[in-house]
Design an enzyme around this catalytic site. Structure first.
Site, PDB file in Angstrom:
ATOM      1  N   ASN A   9      39.045  34.733  37.710  1.00 54.20           N
ATOM      2  CA  ASN A   9      40.246  34.011  37.275  1.00 54.20           C
ATOM      3  C   ASN A   9      40.584  32.999  38.362  1.00 54.20           C
ATOM      4  OD1 ASN A   9      42.787  33.175  36.555  1.00 54.20           O
ATOM      5  ND2 ASN A   9      43.785  35.175  36.886  1.00 54.20           N
ATOM      6  N   LYS A  11      42.806  30.770  38.364  1.00 50.37           N
ATOM      7  CA  LYS A  11      44.246  30.436  38.423  1.00 50.37           C
ATOM      8  C   LYS A  11      44.422  28.913  38.528  1.00 50.37           C
ATOM      9  CE  LYS A  11      45.139  34.974  40.229  1.00 50.37           C
ATOM     10  NZ  LYS A  11      45.974  35.862  41.012  1.00 50.37           N
ATOM     11  N   HIS A  95      48.538  37.923  31.660  1.00 49.11           N
ATOM     12  CA  HIS A  95      48.407  38.093  33.110  1.00 49.11           C
ATOM     13  C   HIS A  95      49.800  38.269  33.719  1.00 49.11           C
ATOM     14  CE1 HIS A  95      47.635  37.237  37.316  1.00 49.11           C
ATOM     15  NE2 HIS A  95      46.368  37.542  37.074  1.00 49.11           N
ATOM     16  N   GLU A  97      51.144  37.128  36.271  1.00 52.43           N
ATOM     17  CA  GLU A  97      51.801  35.897  36.735  1.00 52.43           C
ATOM     18  C   GLU A  97      52.474  35.178  35.577  1.00 52.43           C
ATOM     19  OE1 GLU A  97      48.411  34.325  38.799  1.00 52.43           O
ATOM     20  OE2 GLU A  97      48.676  35.862  40.350  1.00 52.43           O
ATOM     21  N   GLU A 167      45.773  45.598  36.129  1.00 50.21           N
ATOM     22  CA  GLU A 167      46.011  44.920  37.403  1.00 50.21           C
ATOM     23  C   GLU A 167      47.383  45.316  37.941  1.00 50.21           C
ATOM     24  OE1 GLU A 167      43.592  41.042  37.707  1.00 50.21           O
ATOM     25  OE2 GLU A 167      45.343  40.585  36.501  1.00 50.21           O
ATOM     26  N   GLY A 173      46.604  39.446  44.899  1.00 50.16           N
ATOM     27  CA  GLY A 173      46.741  38.430  45.936  1.00 50.16           C
ATOM     28  C   GLY A 173      47.359  38.952  47.224  1.00 50.16           C
ATOM     29  N   SER A 213      43.068  42.099  44.292  1.00 48.51           N
ATOM     30  CA  SER A 213      42.397  42.071  45.594  1.00 48.51           C
ATOM     31  C   SER A 213      41.000  42.700  45.570  1.00 48.51           C
ATOM     32  CB  SER A 213      43.273  42.726  46.667  1.00 48.51           C
ATOM     33  OG  SER A 213      44.488  42.003  46.797  1.00 48.51           O
ATOM     34  N   GLY A 234      40.538  37.351  41.330  1.00 46.68           N
ATOM     35  CA  GLY A 234      41.244  36.100  41.573  1.00 46.68           C
ATOM     36  C   GLY A 234      40.680  35.399  42.795  1.00 46.68           C
ATOM     37  N   GLY A 235      41.342  35.587  43.935  1.00 43.86           N
ATOM     38  CA  GLY A 235      40.982  34.890  45.174  1.00 43.86           C
ATOM     39  C   GLY A 235      39.496  34.879  45.493  1.00 43.86           C
TER      40      GLY A 235
HETATM   41  P1  PGA Z   1      43.388  38.651  43.228  1.00 45.51           P
HETATM   42  O1  PGA Z   1      43.885  38.273  41.752  1.00 45.51           O
HETATM   43  O2  PGA Z   1      41.951  39.095  43.097  1.00 45.51           O
HETATM   44  O3  PGA Z   1      43.535  37.371  44.022  1.00 45.51           O
HETATM   45  O4  PGA Z   1      44.265  39.734  43.716  1.00 45.51           O
HETATM   46  C1  PGA Z   1      43.515  39.041  40.644  1.00 45.51           C
HETATM   47  C2  PGA Z   1      44.141  38.485  39.395  1.00 45.51           C
HETATM   48  O5  PGA Z   1      45.279  38.007  39.461  1.00 45.51           O
HETATM   49  O6  PGA Z   1      43.531  38.496  38.311  1.00 45.51           O
END
Ligand code: PGA
Length: 251
Positions: A9, A11, A95, A97, A167, A173, A213, A234-235
């Protein structure tokens, strides 16, 4: 037999040149991987160009969200059909967010999952508790609510392709991953819920991803858990090296 899924992802990162650069680096790194389904979810504006760059690879393309209507006066929204036009086979829905910053609710998640399925997209439906909910002992109740409302009115014959992503919001994050045990406990609970909503055989076939993470150094442990079928990253999906090493967790 559930084929593992590793989904990246991106983002609101990677403008056109950087998105293409990432794909160009990533594709040769994962070229021999045929036992893991790889998905990337770039931002709307680069979907068609990333789709072009993925042609001839086994990597699938996903949107990060969609609206529930097919067309109309909905300024700023993107319909499931438009995602298909842009080359998507998947779409992330609900998601945290979007729930946190953009007013997404269990009801809108439900409408979006239905619309995505109807258009022929595979939804990656996200659920997860906040830190406050975990600390007050509400994790399982929150997940039960999110899942049962999110899947309300979706019959088994439509839901078979669904991917669920658990999640925990406190792990996204933050560098704070759930332990393998914490994640496995929730994944087993979620599979049990799916068995109750549908039936056990159905729940056994559905893929449940962990997200929050996920990094090259924790993916192996997570993937060794019985009910974890992949990851939403994500990251660590923003660098070809780290994403490829997560994809190749079994090697
Ligand atoms: P992250 O994000 O791996 O940066 O924690 C995961 C996500 O939001 O899908």
């Amino acid at each position: 037999m559930r084929i593992p899924v590793i989904a990246g992802n991106w983002k609101m990162f990677k403008r056109a040149a950087d998105a293409l650069d990432l794909v160009k680096k990533l594709t040769p790194m994962v070229v021999g991987v045929d036992d893991v389904q790889v998905i990337v979810a770039p931002s709307f504006t680069v979907l068609p160009s990333v789709h072009g760059a993925l042609s001839g690879t086994r990597i699938s393309l996903s949107g990060q969200d969609c609206f529930w209507g097919e067309e109309g006066a909905f300024t700023g929204e993107v319909s499931p059909g438009m995602l298909i036009d842009a080359g998507c086979s998947h779409v992330i829905i609900g998601h945290s967010e979007r729930r946190q910053h953009f007013g997404e609710t269990d009801e809108t998640v439900n409408k979006k999952i239905k619309a995505a399925l109807q258009a022929g997209l595979i939804p990656i439906a996200c659920i997860g508790e906040t830190l406050q909910e975990r600390e007050s002992g509400d994790t399982l109740a929150v997940l039960e609510r999110q899942l049962s409302f999110g899947l309300a009115g979706i019959p088994e014959e439509d839901a078979g392709c669904l991917i669920i992503a658990y999640e925990p919001v406190w792990a996204i994050g933050t560098g704070r991953t759930a332990t393998d045990e914490q994640a496995q406990e929730v994944h087993a609970f979620v599979r049990g819920l799916l068995a109750r909503i549908y039936h056990p055989g159905f729940a056994d076939r559905l893929r449940i991803l962990y997200g929050g993470s996920v990094k090259p150094d924790n993916i192996k442990g997570l993937m060794s858990c019985t009910d974890i079928d992949g990851a939403l990253v994500g990251g660590a999906s923003l660098s070809a090296e780290s994403f490829a090493s997560i994809v190749k967790f079994g090697k």
